[in-house]
Design an enzyme around this catalytic site. Structure first.
Site, PDB file in Angstrom:
ATOM      1  N   ARG A 160      -3.362  -6.604  -3.149  1.00 21.08           N
ATOM      2  CA  ARG A 160      -2.756  -7.166  -2.046  1.00 21.08           C
ATOM      3  C   ARG A 160      -3.112  -8.772  -3.056  1.00 21.08           C
ATOM      4  O   ARG A 160      -4.333  -8.640  -3.640  1.00 21.08           O
ATOM      5  CB  ARG A 160      -3.838  -6.323  -1.121  1.00 21.08           C
ATOM      6  CG  ARG A 160      -5.322  -6.051  -1.966  1.00 21.08           C
ATOM      7  CD  ARG A 160      -6.251  -5.845  -0.921  1.00 21.08           C
ATOM      8  NE  ARG A 160      -7.606  -5.062  -1.026  1.00 21.08           N
ATOM      9  CZ  ARG A 160      -7.721  -4.131  -2.329  1.00 21.08           C
ATOM     10  NH1 ARG A 160      -6.889  -3.256  -2.223  1.00 21.08           N
ATOM     11  NH2 ARG A 160      -8.820  -3.669  -2.656  1.00 21.08           N
TER      12      ARG A 160
ATOM     13  N   HIS B  87      -2.447   7.523  -4.820  1.00 25.23           N
ATOM     14  CA  HIS B  87      -2.893   5.930  -4.204  1.00 25.23           C
ATOM     15  C   HIS B  87      -2.628   4.747  -4.624  1.00 25.23           C
ATOM     16  O   HIS B  87      -2.488   4.936  -5.511  1.00 25.23           O
ATOM     17  CB  HIS B  87      -4.091   6.993  -2.955  1.00 25.23           C
ATOM     18  CG  HIS B  87      -4.864   5.210  -2.443  1.00 25.23           C
ATOM     19  ND1 HIS B  87      -5.189   4.208  -3.653  1.00 25.23           N
ATOM     20  CD2 HIS B  87      -4.449   4.151  -1.757  1.00 25.23           C
ATOM     21  CE1 HIS B  87      -5.386   3.011  -2.588  1.00 25.23           C
ATOM     22  NE2 HIS B  87      -5.046   2.765  -0.937  1.00 25.23           N
TER      23      HIS B  87
ATOM     24  N   HIS C 135       1.705  12.186  -1.312  1.00 27.97           N
ATOM     25  CA  HIS C 135       1.770  13.536  -1.046  1.00 27.97           C
ATOM     26  C   HIS C 135       3.041  15.198  -0.951  1.00 27.97           C
ATOM     27  O   HIS C 135       3.675  14.958  -0.259  1.00 27.97           O
ATOM     28  CB  HIS C 135       1.231  14.026   0.123  1.00 27.97           C
ATOM     29  CG  HIS C 135       0.152  13.098   0.807  1.00 27.97           C
ATOM     30  ND1 HIS C 135      -1.227  13.439   0.610  1.00 27.97           N
ATOM     31  CD2 HIS C 135       0.151  12.216   1.167  1.00 27.97           C
ATOM     32  CE1 HIS C 135      -1.713  12.282   1.165  1.00 27.97           C
ATOM     33  NE2 HIS C 135      -1.529  11.780   1.912  1.00 27.97           N
TER      34      HIS C 135
ATOM     35  N   SER D 138       1.247  -1.348   0.170  1.00 24.56           N
ATOM     36  CA  SER D 138       0.292  -0.306   0.217  1.00 24.56           C
ATOM     37  C   SER D 138       0.736   0.991   0.043  1.00 24.56           C
ATOM     38  O   SER D 138       2.076   1.495   1.035  1.00 24.56           O
ATOM     39  CB  SER D 138      -0.883  -0.046   1.876  1.00 24.56           C
ATOM     40  OG  SER D 138      -1.296   1.714   0.586  1.00 24.56           O
TER      41      SER D 138
ATOM     42  N   ASN E  92      -2.573   0.210  -4.522  1.00 17.00           N
ATOM     43  CA  ASN E  92      -2.449  -0.898  -3.182  1.00 17.00           C
ATOM     44  C   ASN E  92      -2.951  -1.953  -4.028  1.00 17.00           C
ATOM     45  O   ASN E  92      -3.205  -2.352  -5.139  1.00 17.00           O
ATOM     46  CB  ASN E  92      -4.096  -1.420  -2.680  1.00 17.00           C
ATOM     47  CG  ASN E  92      -3.796  -2.078  -1.527  1.00 17.00           C
ATOM     48  OD1 ASN E  92      -5.226  -2.796  -1.526  1.00 17.00           O
ATOM     49  ND2 ASN E  92      -3.228  -2.390  -0.675  1.00 17.00           N
TER      50      ASN E  92
ATOM     51  N   HIS F  42     -20.902  11.644   1.567  1.00 16.40           N
ATOM     52  CA  HIS F  42     -21.015  13.020   1.850  1.00 16.40           C
ATOM     53  C   HIS F  42     -20.712  14.379   1.572  1.00 16.40           C
ATOM     54  O   HIS F  42     -21.605  15.570   2.039  1.00 16.40           O
ATOM     55  CB  HIS F  42     -20.778  12.896   4.139  1.00 16.40           C
ATOM     56  CG  HIS F  42     -19.093  12.925   3.970  1.00 16.40           C
ATOM     57  ND1 HIS F  42     -17.942  11.995   3.727  1.00 16.40           N
ATOM     58  CD2 HIS F  42     -17.801  13.959   4.302  1.00 16.40           C
ATOM     59  CE1 HIS F  42     -17.391  12.050   3.626  1.00 16.40           C
ATOM     60  NE2 HIS F  42     -16.325  13.162   3.975  1.00 16.40           N
TER      61      HIS F  42
ATOM     62  N   HIS G 115      -5.278   7.413 -16.972  1.00 18.31           N
ATOM     63  CA  HIS G 115      -5.802   6.106 -17.160  1.00 18.31           C
ATOM     64  C   HIS G 115      -5.443   5.958 -18.454  1.00 18.31           C
ATOM     65  O   HIS G 115      -5.400   4.397 -18.608  1.00 18.31           O
ATOM     66  CB  HIS G 115      -6.919   7.624 -17.741  1.00 18.31           C
ATOM     67  CG  HIS G 115      -8.144   7.620 -15.893  1.00 18.31           C
ATOM     68  ND1 HIS G 115      -8.502   6.230 -15.929  1.00 18.31           N
ATOM     69  CD2 HIS G 115      -8.143   8.697 -15.461  1.00 18.31           C
ATOM     70  CE1 HIS G 115      -9.277   7.354 -14.785  1.00 18.31           C
ATOM     71  NE2 HIS G 115      -8.841   7.797 -14.252  1.00 18.31           N
TER      72      HIS G 115
END
Length: 307
Positions: A108, A104, A94, A90, A106, A174, A144
């Site tokens: 797994r 970011h 920044h 992971s 990851n 939210h 992309h």
């Protein structure tokens, strides 16, 4: 060699390749390594870079943990008295310059066992996504395009499928906006008639190997862009939205916390300087406002006619 050993060796090598390349780009800071053990079984190798010429904070971590599946995760997966093994890499970076995007990634692998040690379930997951503070359409298109190339080597439908899943997953409900401009997100990649587990290994490792090609050219293009305090303030406000997603919605963070993961490694993804300004809205017609509008409506970045 078992599949879990094969993948663990792969992420060890990938960690070395990525941290070496990032140190070369930064030119100042070096990754600090921290080897840790999990009392219940397993451990990891955390590498963190801070206060660099390019990267303000970042981490490229690997782990391999195992043991009894905690009750909270048994309820989540709908199983009882199961053991598990999970390993992965992971990373979160920044950058200091607001014109260089956060990234970011990851990759797994997970196994679940019955009490006799037999594998009862196994799958791969992962992805990579880009979070700009100032939007350069060509950067998003480049990221992309590299993602699509990695996907197309394995299935013609993978890119569009996992691009849409990324847009859906990294969505701050939210706030009614995306965390960034997306990339790929895939999970529960299991054996089927068309894709055996070794096929999934080949796919996931190809995506992992594409990461540096997807991100480094963007960094080198933008790292010397002049910026001022207003740009930094906007970057820190947007970083707040990044923090909100990781702490409110991210399943990986939840899994780490629920399985007694190493808290320093789990929260490594959080940026060092963040702002929450009450009822903040960017100036109309500004580049900041343009970013928000794009984040509210995910785009097709590969087909330039739609950018």
């Amino acid at each position: 060699m078992t599949l879990k050993d094969k993948f663990y060796h792969y992420i060890q090598s990938l960690q070395d390749n990525i941290t070496t390349a990032l140190e070369a780009v930064d030119g100042k800071a070096k990754f600090k390594q921290d080897i840790w053990e999990r009392p219940e079984g397993g451990g990891g190798r955390t590498r963190v870079i801070e206060n660099g010429a390019v990267f303000e904070k970042g981490g490229v971590n690997i782990s391999a943990v195992h043991g009894a599946l905690p009750e909270s995760m048994q309820n989540y997966f709908g199983v009882k008295d199961a053991d598990f093994f999970a390993c992965g890499l992971s990373l979160v970076l920044h950058p200091k310059n607001p014109f260089v995007p956060t990234v970011h990634a990851n990759w797994r692998y997970f196994e679940m066992y019955d009490k006799d040690g037999n594998i009862v379930d196994q799958w791969f997951g992962g992805g990579q996504d880009l979070t700009p503070y100032y939007l350069f359409d060509e950067d998003a298109a480049h990221f992309h395009t590299i993602c699509k190339k990695a996907c197309d080597a394995h299935h013609p439908e993978f890119y569009q499928k996992y691009k849409e899943r990324c847009d859906s997953y990294f969505w701050n409900t939210h706030r009614n906006e995306a965390r960034g401009v997306g990339g790929l997100f895939f999970d529960y990649c299991k054996a089927s008639e068309n894709m055996k587990m070794n096929d999934w290994y080949n796919f996931v490792s190809e995506v992992g190997n594409s990461f540096l090609d997807a991100y480094i050219p963007i960094v080198t293009k933008r790292l010397n862009t002049p910026y001022n305090n207003d740009h930094r303030n906007w970057q820190e406000i947007r970083r707040g939205r990044y923090v909100e997603f990781n702490l409110v919605h991210d399943k990986g963070t939840l899994f780490g916390l629920k399985t007694n993961g190493r808290i320093e490694s789990i929260l490594m993804s959080l940026p060092p300087h963040v702002q929450w300004v009450y009822d903040h809205a960017p100036e109309k017609g500004s580049e900041e406002e343009r970013l928000i509008k794009v984040l509210q409506h995910p785009r097709d970045w590969v087909n330039t006619s739609n950018v």
